[in-house]
Design a protein around this motif. Structure first.
Motif, PDB file in Angstrom:
ATOM      1  N   GLN A  62       1.005   4.253  -2.804  1.00 21.95           N
ATOM      2  CA  GLN A  62       0.887   5.677  -2.482  1.00 21.95           C
ATOM      3  C   GLN A  62       2.073   6.467  -3.031  1.00 21.95           C
ATOM      4  O   GLN A  62       1.944   7.638  -3.376  1.00 21.95           O
ATOM      5  CB  GLN A  62       0.779   5.860  -0.969  1.00 21.95           C
ATOM      6  CG  GLN A  62      -0.534   5.361  -0.389  1.00 21.95           C
ATOM      7  CD  GLN A  62      -0.562   5.440   1.124  1.00 21.95           C
ATOM      8  OE1 GLN A  62       0.418   5.848   1.749  1.00 21.95           O
ATOM      9  NE2 GLN A  62      -1.691   5.056   1.709  1.00 21.95           N
ATOM     10  N   ALA A  70       0.832  -1.202   0.000  1.00 19.63           N
ATOM     11  CA  ALA A  70       0.000   0.000   0.000  1.00 19.63           C
ATOM     12  C   ALA A  70       0.865   1.250   0.000  1.00 19.63           C
ATOM     13  O   ALA A  70       0.577   2.232  -0.694  1.00 19.63           O
ATOM     14  CB  ALA A  70      -0.928  -0.016   1.217  1.00 19.63           C
ATOM     15  N   ARG A  71       1.951   1.229   0.776  1.00 23.92           N
ATOM     16  CA  ARG A  71       2.857   2.375   0.790  1.00 23.92           C
ATOM     17  C   ARG A  71       3.500   2.575  -0.574  1.00 23.92           C
ATOM     18  O   ARG A  71       3.684   3.700  -1.036  1.00 23.92           O
ATOM     19  CB  ARG A  71       3.927   2.179   1.862  1.00 23.92           C
ATOM     20  CG  ARG A  71       3.404   2.278   3.294  1.00 23.92           C
ATOM     21  CD  ARG A  71       4.546   2.386   4.290  1.00 23.92           C
ATOM     22  NE  ARG A  71       5.378   1.189   4.305  1.00 23.92           N
ATOM     23  CZ  ARG A  71       5.159   0.149   5.106  1.00 23.92           C
ATOM     24  NH1 ARG A  71       4.116   0.141   5.930  1.00 23.92           N
ATOM     25  NH2 ARG A  71       5.961  -0.899   5.079  1.00 23.92           N
ATOM     26  N   GLY A  74      -2.767  -3.140  -5.940  1.00 23.45           N
ATOM     27  CA  GLY A  74      -3.258  -2.628  -4.668  1.00 23.45           C
ATOM     28  C   GLY A  74      -3.327  -3.718  -3.619  1.00 23.45           C
ATOM     29  O   GLY A  74      -3.357  -4.900  -3.922  1.00 23.45           O
TER      30      GLY A  74
END
Length: 533
Positions: A192, A188-189, A199
């Motif tokens: 981002q 997830a990081r 995802g």
């Protein structure tokens, strides 16, 4: 998405899914599998083809990628794929085709099941069985197209046992779940930060342990893996062998399952397109249908009512096209020593006298030469096991029908034109047959294909030129150290992880006593000739 399939509930337990992850902590530390120096590659493939050949998925869906990256070996604190050399696998570096640092022949790709978009599964492709690496005094040689040492039964068994130990131990299961969460959070990081990764919501919502579904499906995957392993009372294949048709029978015709007692060597791939008939008993002329069967044996799944499967027929064809580019490796004189010209010439004459009636040493067209089991005298199990019917139906007829139906479904799902289908058939009309005989294969670069005979029961070519009674009764396999004098693996009992017992069913080293009456100097001349063929 075009070309995907949705498998029905009938095979739900055989389809457990994960999602991609690419965090540093999950990468495999392959240092223990590396030789003292980087491997020298003896191959006609360029780097681009080699990367595709090593990691292109063919439809095998063995285990969810995230789960494999988080799984620890049973009874240890090591991640499962650390020291993958214990399975006879070869470490491979990170590259665009291998972002998860998988060994050669291990794939990581999206599943074809529409219910799990974005999910990635780990699988096996043909390179796991047809890329090898030899070592000699600290130097390493990579041989594309050579029979590997892959111990596929050990791989499936250990993976199943490790997953089972995780599922049955509450403390280990909770630790496994925490590692899954860490993978998902790191992903997830990465998302981002704008990195192009899948995802993590799929993992967090379905597989992070917040639902009993995780534990249930982990146990289901265990059942699938252990089903891929050999039945009880079977001959253990060990390194570099598989009872392909025995496994296929038990997977696709479970009502007629039998112990697998005829493990055979993985064949080499150079010149495969010039073989009219494939396999040790020359039972089919269809490379594509043979490869579909291989994919099923390596963990692809299919639905018997619709013939839908996870197999990727276009990728199978791509891998076949690349395999056709593999040329026979040349004897590496800089590593193993120079070939003696005079001894080579003497060996050529001896070969014509003792061997040329059955074997060719060129890469041209290969005649369909076969010998009866009675005449050759080698272990009969492979020829006999293929001839066993499925119920009242001949096995060759039953397997041809099944593979043909799966193939046509794959063609239809991929919307392939008649021209495309013909190209995939390589101009052949698929045929299967039961010969009850063994094929006399070309001996081009035979020095690179140890151990010998169809069942790997003789460690070196030197031993094969001895009377059967004088051949080793047992020898260690699983190591890579080459003997450039005897042409084969070093047969010291202390080496290797598996003792090959020639008294076990399917393992007999009898027969093929051609050239066994020559003198010692003549024997060495024959070996010198076989270095240069």
């Amino acid at each position: 998405m075009e070309g995907r399939v949705e498998l029905t509930a009938a095979v739900l337990l055989a389809v457990v899914f994960g999602v991609s992850a690419g965090v540093e902590l999950t990468k495999v530390d392959a240092e223990t599998a590396r030789p003292q120096t980087p491997a020298t590659t003896l191959s006609s493939l360029n780097d681009a083809d080699r990367r595709v050949f090593y990691h292109l998925e063919e439809g095998s869906e063995v285990f969810p990628l995230d789960w494999l990256l988080a799984l620890r070996q049973k009874g240890t604190q090591q991640l499962f794929l650390q020291n993958a050399e214990r399975f006879g696998l070869i470490a491979d570096d990170d590259n665009p085709a291998n972002p998860y640092h998988m060994p050669v022949g291990i794939t990581a790709a999206p599943t074809r099941d529409l219910r799990f978009p974005g999910a990635k599964m780990v699988g096996v492709n043909c390179a796991a069985c047809h890329v090898n690496q030899l070592t000699f005094k600290g130097k390493a040689l990579r041989l594309d197209g050579a029979p590997s040492l892959f111990n596929i039964q050990k791989f499936f068994r250990e993976l199943g046992d490790s997953a089972l130990a995780t599922a049955e131990n509450p403390r280990e299961f909770l630790a496994f779940v925490e590692r899954l969460k860490a993978i998902a959070q790191a992903e997830a990081r990465s998302a981002q930060a704008g990195e192009k990764r899948a995802g993590s919501s799929f993992v967090l919502k379905r597989w992070d342990g917040s639902s009993p579904e995780t534990l249930l499906l982990l146990k289901a995957r265990v059942a699938f893996l252990l089903n891929l392993a050999e039945l009880p009372k079977s001959t253990v294949p060990g390194f570099g062998r598989v009872d392909a048709f025995g496994n296929a029978r038990n997977i696709v015709f479970p009502h007629d399952a039998l112990p697998t007692l005829s493990p055979v060597s993985y064949p080499h791939l150079w010149g495969i397109d010039r073989l009219e008939w494939l396999h040790w008993d020359a039972n089919t002329n269809s490379i594509l249908e043979r490869n579909i069967g291989q994919a099923l044996g390596l963990g692809a799944v299919y639905e018997s009512l619709t013939n839908a499967s996870t197999i990727k027929v276009e990728n199978l064809h791509t891998l076949e096209v690349i395999a056709r580019k593999i040329d026979p490796p040349k004897w590496p004189e800089d590593v193993f020593g120079k070939i003696d010209p005079k001894r080579f010439e003497r060996g050529a004459k001896l070969f014509q006298k003792h061997c040329a009636q059955c074997h060719v040493t060129t890469t041209g067209e290969v005649p369909d030469i076969r010998v009866s089991v009675a005449r050759i005298g080698t272990d009969p199990n492979r020829a006999e096991s293929f001839a066993r019917p499925v119920g009242n139906r001949p096995f060759d007829e039953a397997i041809a029908d099944l593979l043909g139906r799966i193939k046509l479904k794959l063609y239809d799902d991929a919307h392939l034109s008649a021209i495309q289908r013909e190209a995939m058939e390589a101009g052949r009309k698929p045929k299967w047959r039961t010969t009850g005989e063994y094929a006399c294969r070309p001996l081009v670069s035979v020095w690179a294909t140890a151990p010998y005979l169809h069942n790997n029961s003789v460690p070196t070519l030197y031993d094969l030129l001895l009377p059967a009674a004088q051949r080793p009764k047992a020898f260690a396999v699983g190591h890579r150290e080459y003997d450039p004098v005897k042409l084969g693996y070093v047969a010291a009992p202390a080496m290797g992880d598996f003792l090959f017992d020639t008294t076990a069913p399917g393992n007999h080293n009898s027969g093929h006593e051609y050239g066994t009456t020559v003198s010692e100097s003549e024997r060495m001349a024959l070996l010198e000739y076989l270095k240069g063929t």
